[in-house]
Design a protein around this motif. Structure first.
Motif, mmCIF file in Angstrom:
data_model
loop_
_atom_site.group_PDB
_atom_site.id
_atom_site.type_symbol
_atom_site.label_atom_id
_atom_site.label_comp_id
_atom_site.label_asym_id
_atom_site.label_seq_id
_atom_site.Cartn_x
_atom_site.Cartn_y
_atom_site.Cartn_z
ATOM 1 N N CYS A 17 40.403 57.250 42.286
ATOM 2 C CA CYS A 17 40.233 57.235 43.748
ATOM 3 C C CYS A 17 41.193 58.243 44.383
ATOM 4 N N HIS A 18 42.397 58.332 43.850
ATOM 5 C CA HIS A 18 43.339 59.340 44.361
ATOM 6 C C HIS A 18 42.853 60.752 44.050
ATOM 7 N N MET A 19 42.239 60.936 42.873
ATOM 8 C CA MET A 19 41.697 62.262 42.548
ATOM 9 C C MET A 19 40.621 62.646 43.555
ATOM 10 N N SER A 20 39.804 61.662 43.941
ATOM 11 C CA SER A 20 38.765 61.934 44.928
ATOM 12 C C SER A 20 39.390 62.258 46.290
ATOM 13 N N LEU A 56 45.926 53.479 52.298
ATOM 14 C CA LEU A 56 44.791 53.351 51.388
ATOM 15 C C LEU A 56 45.320 52.735 50.102
ATOM 16 N N VAL A 57 44.751 51.600 49.705
ATOM 17 C CA VAL A 57 45.226 50.918 48.495
ATOM 18 C C VAL A 57 44.168 51.004 47.406
ATOM 19 N N GLU A 58 44.460 51.786 46.373
ATOM 20 C CA GLU A 58 43.574 51.874 45.205
ATOM 21 C C GLU A 58 43.960 50.803 44.188
ATOM 22 N N GLY A 59 42.946 50.208 43.565
ATOM 23 C CA GLY A 59 43.204 49.346 42.420
ATOM 24 C C GLY A 59 43.208 47.868 42.755
ATOM 25 N N ALA A 60 42.952 47.083 41.718
ATOM 26 C CA ALA A 60 42.961 45.627 41.839
ATOM 27 C C ALA A 60 44.388 45.108 41.681
ATOM 28 N N VAL A 61 44.521 43.797 41.827
ATOM 29 C CA VAL A 61 45.821 43.149 41.644
ATOM 30 C C VAL A 61 45.790 42.460 40.277
ATOM 31 N N GLY A 62 46.572 42.997 39.341
ATOM 32 C CA GLY A 62 46.463 42.541 37.962
ATOM 33 C C GLY A 62 47.688 41.834 37.425
ATOM 34 N N TYR A 63 48.850 42.030 38.038
ATOM 35 C CA TYR A 63 50.046 41.353 37.533
ATOM 36 C C TYR A 63 50.960 40.930 38.677
ATOM 37 N N ASP A 64 51.932 40.098 38.316
ATOM 38 C CA ASP A 64 52.686 39.373 39.349
ATOM 39 C C ASP A 64 53.373 40.298 40.357
ATOM 40 N N GLU A 65 53.983 41.375 39.897
ATOM 41 C CA GLU A 65 54.695 42.253 40.835
ATOM 42 C C GLU A 65 53.751 42.851 41.864
ATOM 43 N N GLN A 66 52.495 43.022 41.474
ATOM 44 C CA GLN A 66 51.538 43.618 42.417
ATOM 45 C C GLN A 66 51.205 42.659 43.561
ATOM 46 N N ILE A 67 51.345 41.373 43.329
ATOM 47 C CA ILE A 67 51.149 40.419 44.435
ATOM 48 C C ILE A 67 52.235 40.630 45.481
ATOM 49 N N VAL A 81 43.456 49.670 54.073
ATOM 50 C CA VAL A 81 42.106 49.982 53.591
ATOM 51 C C VAL A 81 42.024 49.649 52.112
ATOM 52 N N SER A 82 41.048 48.828 51.755
ATOM 53 C CA SER A 82 40.768 48.543 50.354
ATOM 54 C C SER A 82 39.982 49.732 49.819
ATOM 55 N N PHE A 83 40.635 50.539 48.985
ATOM 56 C CA PHE A 83 40.193 51.896 48.662
ATOM 57 C C PHE A 83 39.565 51.936 47.271
ATOM 58 N N GLY A 84 38.237 51.917 47.223
ATOM 59 C CA GLY A 84 37.537 52.013 45.945
ATOM 60 C C GLY A 84 37.146 50.649 45.389
ATOM 61 N N ASP A 85 36.259 50.692 44.391
ATOM 62 C CA ASP A 85 35.665 49.451 43.882
ATOM 63 C C ASP A 85 36.653 48.545 43.160
ATOM 64 N N CYS A 86 37.686 49.103 42.544
ATOM 65 C CA CYS A 86 38.656 48.219 41.872
ATOM 66 C C CYS A 86 39.388 47.367 42.893
ATOM 67 N N ALA A 87 39.802 47.977 44.005
ATOM 68 C CA ALA A 87 40.452 47.200 45.064
ATOM 69 C C ALA A 87 39.461 46.206 45.683
ATOM 70 N N PRO A 151 34.642 56.725 41.858
ATOM 71 C CA PRO A 151 35.495 56.606 43.047
ATOM 72 C C PRO A 151 34.663 56.830 44.315
ATOM 73 N N PRO A 152 35.210 56.514 45.482
ATOM 74 C CA PRO A 152 34.523 56.883 46.720
ATOM 75 C C PRO A 152 34.409 58.408 46.793
ATOM 76 N N PRO A 153 33.228 58.934 47.116
ATOM 77 C CA PRO A 153 33.110 60.386 47.244
ATOM 78 C C PRO A 153 34.025 60.926 48.346
ATOM 79 N N ALA A 154 34.443 62.177 48.192
ATOM 80 C CA ALA A 154 35.382 62.761 49.158
ATOM 81 C C ALA A 154 34.835 62.699 50.585
ATOM 82 N N ASP A 155 33.536 62.934 50.761
ATOM 83 C CA ASP A 155 32.961 62.910 52.121
ATOM 84 C C ASP A 155 33.121 61.540 52.777
#
Ligand code: SF4
Length: 180
Positions: A17-20, A56-67, A81-87, A151-155
């Motif tokens: 998502c950041h690359m996009s 913009l927050v990319e990614g899901a929440v997978g471990y305790d520190e991320q909470i 903003v929940s940024f991309g499908d993983c988030a 990822p979300p397209p750049a446009d």
């Protein structure tokens, strides 16, 4: 004119998502004099700052520190903003959820697939404490907008970011949601 304080965050995702986001090319130059990038994986800043206008927050929440990190992001940011499908859904990181106990993936990675020294690292702090279930961001904190795609397209990113920087509500509909 006050600069708009923008952050981007990388939780459990692949950074695609950041690359996009970087694919926005000239648009990044166009907005460079309107924003101040205050936190991002492309910067060497460890603490998430206060008074962030848009994140913009990319990614899901997978471990305790991320909470805890997600809670700090929410507390310190006006617009999340929940940024991309993983988030948004958990997507790829959540593929471990049907396996149940997260130790299944640790065993697979560190024992079954290791050619030698097969063991799960046990030194304190060396591995994150995986959550029982990978969670989409909105299950952990309130989010203001969703920006789908893998990822979300750049446009699409440009459309949403342009609206937010203009202080407007981004709405995605019709062709805005094609592809990605
Ligand atoms: Fe990577 Fe797709 Fe997840 Fe973005 S949504 S972090 S591109 S897997």
């Amino acid at each position: 004119m006050d600069l708009i304080r923008v952050a981007t965050v990388w939780l459990s995702g692949c950074s695609g998502c950041h690359m996009s986001f970087l694919d926005l090319d000239e648009f990044l130059i166009d907005i460079a004099d309107k924003i101040e990038l205050v936190f991002s994986p492309v910067m060497d800043i460890k603490e998430f700052p206060e008074n962030v206008d848009v994140v913009l927050v990319e990614g899901a929440v997978g471990y305790d520190e991320q909470i805890h990190f997600a809670q700090t992001i929410r507390k310190n940011s006006k617009v999340v903003v929940s940024f991309g499908d993983c988030a948004m859904t958990g997507n790829v990181p959540a593929m471990r959820n049907p396996l149940g106990n997260p130790n299944v993936v640790l065993t697979r990675s560190y024992i079954d697939n290791a050619d030698e020294n097969n063991q799960i690292p046990s030194a304190e702090g060396i591995l994150p404490v995986l959550l029982e279930r990978v969670r989409p961001l909105h299950e952990v904190i309130n989010v203001d907008y969703f920006l789908p795609g893998c990822p979300p397209p750049a446009d699409r990113i440009k459309l949403v970011v342009s609206k937010l920087l203009a202080g407007e509500k981004p709405v995605l509909e019709g062709d805005d949601l094609k592809n990605g």
